[in-house]
Design a protein around this motif. Structure first.
Motif, short mmCIF file in Angstrom:
data_model
loop_
_atom_site.label_atom_id
_atom_site.label_comp_id
_atom_site.label_asym_id
_atom_site.label_seq_id
_atom_site.Cartn_x
_atom_site.Cartn_y
_atom_site.Cartn_z
N ARG A 1 0.80 -1.21 0.00
CA ARG A 1 0.00 0.00 0.00
C ARG A 1 0.84 1.28 0.00
NH1 ARG A 1 -5.67 -0.96 3.24
NH2 ARG A 1 -6.29 -2.82 2.06
N ALA B 1 -0.61 3.68 -7.45
CA ALA B 1 -1.37 2.73 -8.26
C ALA B 1 -0.59 2.23 -9.48
CB ALA B 1 -2.69 3.37 -8.69
N THR C 1 -8.00 1.84 -4.68
CA THR C 1 -6.80 1.51 -5.44
C THR C 1 -7.06 0.31 -6.34
OG1 THR C 1 -5.53 2.23 -3.52
CG2 THR C 1 -4.33 1.07 -5.24
#
Lengths: 451, 451
Positions: B78, B82, B108
């Motif tokens: 994370r 993206a 995402t």
């Protein structure tokens, strides 16, 4: 939107369309003849003309400036940031450089002269000396206010460089990071990054490009030997460096000197000077094959059929070597491979060469068997001939992969440019030894039959 | 400054130094064996570890994520924007892709899936769907406030994209331009640029890289067919594209398929599969020389001396062709040359080829005259032999430059990749016709003397 052009009739055919999209403007520009360009630029609305001028390669900027009346020249050259002015001055013939420098304001002139002191392929010769500088005890609020005022006067406001009173670089902070600080009274000292990539003034441009690409930053600080900040290199400068470096490497790989100019722009004799020397060196190298062949005159006289397969075998060695040398030259250039990897590369290429050689040997054997079945071309000893050709193919392919992969490493080791190990150079090296391999194998296999 | 590492003993030799400079960290990383890497990363202070992780190539990011305990994996993946997540997922084997996607948050995940719908070499497959969007009726003050909040959540706050309610792109404005607006109550509509470069989702990545480099911007908007904004491409994505495109072009130029992986990483059989096919094609092509030579068996039997110069003459044609093809392939790739320039290129290469051929012919003549003087190698007709070799050199060099320069244009014209016109391919094409030229000239010049 920019103002509409005035109503004077279009001066050049391409300007009749007056497209204002930047890409289209540049495409239209590329179609113009040199003597139509200034008129075209002047026919555009001033903002579009300025944008187009700023986006032109420096050789075109120089051309436009040179054709302009002296009165306009000053305001147009002053549109350019200091690093772009340097490129224009570098493009200019020696005798007109001073007249260009005379157009600059005092501060820019000082900056441009500092950059011109370095070579164009060094960080110091590419950098922009105008950057956003902060003091460590400024607050974030003060820093952002300063950047607002600096916008337009420095190369970028997106990165700021925190300096001590001796101009030594203490830290780097991006505008995005400043924006993310919740308490605007925080001191810059507390938010700056003290670990950052930087380059020296004499760092080669290609290395700076590699560092920038690896770090995913938009600008690199350029420091002198004492760690004092001298300027910044931005990604748009280095994108061109990366592209030009690739072009130069490819031209060297093709066995010529780097052109240093676009293909359509380089003049006739400079082109010959870039291409002839290596062709001559390779020809002289190739003459060694003539000498080598003279040693095998007896074999050739007795088994002329051996001559038929000679170019094919030599080419295969050259082709395998060309693959291996290009892979190694490029891997060295991108940093994928280092000198200390040589033993691993040697083993890998030896294994690859053996497999590739065996594949080619099988095809060679099939060719000879096929022709023998269809045309009885090679007489009773066709299997021995096939064996000779196949073994020679394995030998020259292994030789080619090893020479092709090791030569760039050797060149780097002794301080030469690995790109000298061009495909034609490797092929020529392999040719002579390939001949020796071929005729040695022929002597061993065919002695008493064809020979 | 990052916290000092804790006092546990170093886990891997390289980490004993714990350098925290980003470049040094990356260098240290490159020296580690794959199974030392996770431990090394975890031994670093967290901020340095995160910076290093973010700067790694996606294949290394995947490797680290895969080795990590499942609990850590979520927080590390994370960290990635993206577009980087997409690259990691693309690197992963098919069966483990879903488990990576399951680690993402819902937003995402939706963005990553939108990007994965496009090919990796298209703008849509490289873009970042998180960008700073403004409305045209916002004030500059509101826009800057929004960008402050958006910093860290979008790929870049340095460019904002002004959208209408249907998400169509109306204009572009940089943060630097916003900063330069004196009156902060000005509407964005009045300061945005309505003329800007953009790409479509299916624009090839290399073309996007070229546009970005030519425009000197840091990011390009990616639009769908209706002009709706889908994401942005940033310069750091495209720097990698530009470097990879150059590597691929070079590998193709060496007569092989593009490796699509760093040299040290590609496994053995994939390497063979990239290199063997072209070698086989070239070998089969080279077999034509065997057939051609068979036609000249009489000449060879009568004047074996002709054989000695054969490899040298054929190589010269190949070398001249290799220069011309590389120049044209690269000039097409960088946009310096277009198809419609073919006639100018033809004339230029014809002239260059004639001059280069004459230079080589002179050297060839000198060689034969020299050997004749020193060793009397070639008997009474050495001048005719020299003439034959010299004329053949001019012929094959002109042929090489013309084939080498025109073939890439023909390939582009019929929709194939110009890079197929590799140096070995051109050399093989030139070999057969070079033989015909050589023996035809020999028959004309030496008939009645040596032949």
């Amino acid at each position: 939107m920019a103002d509409a052009p005035d109503n004077t009739p279009p001066v050049a055919p391409a300007s009749a369309v007056t497209p204002l999209d930047p890409t289209e403007l540049q495409d239209a520009w590329a179609l113009l003849l040199p003597d139509e360009r200034l008129e075209y630029l002047m026919s555009l609305p001033r903002p579009a003309a300025e944008d187009l001028f700023l986006a032109l390669p420096s050789s075109d900027q120089l051309e436009v400036l040179t054709q302009m009346p002296g009165a306009d020249r000053r305001s147009w050259i002053r549109l350019l940031p200091a690093d772009d002015v340097c490129e224009v001055v570098r493009e200019a013939p020696d005798e007109s450089r001073q007249s260009l420098l005379d157009l600059l304001d005092v501060q820019t002139l000082r900056e441009v002269q500092a950059v011109l002191a370095f070579r164009e392929d060094e960080a110091g010769g590419l950098m922009n000396p105008r950057y956003a500088a902060l003091r460590p005890d400024m607050t974030v609020y003060e820093a952002i206010s300063y950047l607002r005022r600096a916008a337009g006067h420095v190369e970028t406001i997106y990165y700021s460089y925190v300096l001590d009173p001796e101009q030594r670089l203490l830290g780097v902070v991006s505008l995005s990071e400043l924006f993310r600080v919740a308490d605007q009274s925080t001191r810059i000292r507390g938010v700056m990054r003290t670990q950052f990539a930087s380059v020296r003034e004499d760092t080669p441009d290609e290395e700076a490009g590699r560092i920038l690409a690896d770090q995913d930053v938009l600008a690199l600080p350029v420091l002198d030997e004492q760690g004092r900040m001298k300027g910044i290199l931005t990604v748009d400068d280095l994108v061109d460096v990366i592209r030009e470096a690739a072009t130069e490497d490819m031209q060297k790989a093709a066995g010529m000197e780097a052109l240093d100019a676009p293909y359509m722009k380089i003049a006739f004799w400079p082109m010959i000077k870039k291409r002839a020397p290596w062709l001559c060196v390779l020809l002289v190298g190739g003459m060694l094959t003539a000498t080598a062949i003279a040693h095998y005159e007896d074999e050739i006289a007795r088994a002329a059929v051996l001559v038929g397969f000679m170019p094919m075998i030599l080419s295969s060695g050259g082709n395998a070597g060309s693959q291996a040398s290009m892979l190694c030259v490029r891997a060295l250039a991108t940093g994928d491979v280092r000198l200390r990897d040589w033993a691993r590369i040697f083993r890998k290429e030896l294994a690859v060469g053996l497999v590739l050689g065996c594949i080619l040997a099988a095809i060679g054997m099939l060719r000879i068997a096929g022709w023998q079945t269809a045309f009885h071309s090679y007489g009773g000893h066709w299997m021995l001939l096939g064996l000779t050709v196949s073994l020679a193919l394995v030998g020259v392919v292994v030789l080619g992969t090893l020479v092709g992969s090791m030569l760039p490493l050797v060149l780097r080791k002794i301080g030469l440019d690995p790109a000298v190990a061009s495909a034609p150079f490797v092929a020529t090296l392999v040719d002579v030894s390939g001949l020796v391999i071929y005729f040695t194998i022929a002597n061993l296999v065919l002695r008493g039959t064809l020979l």
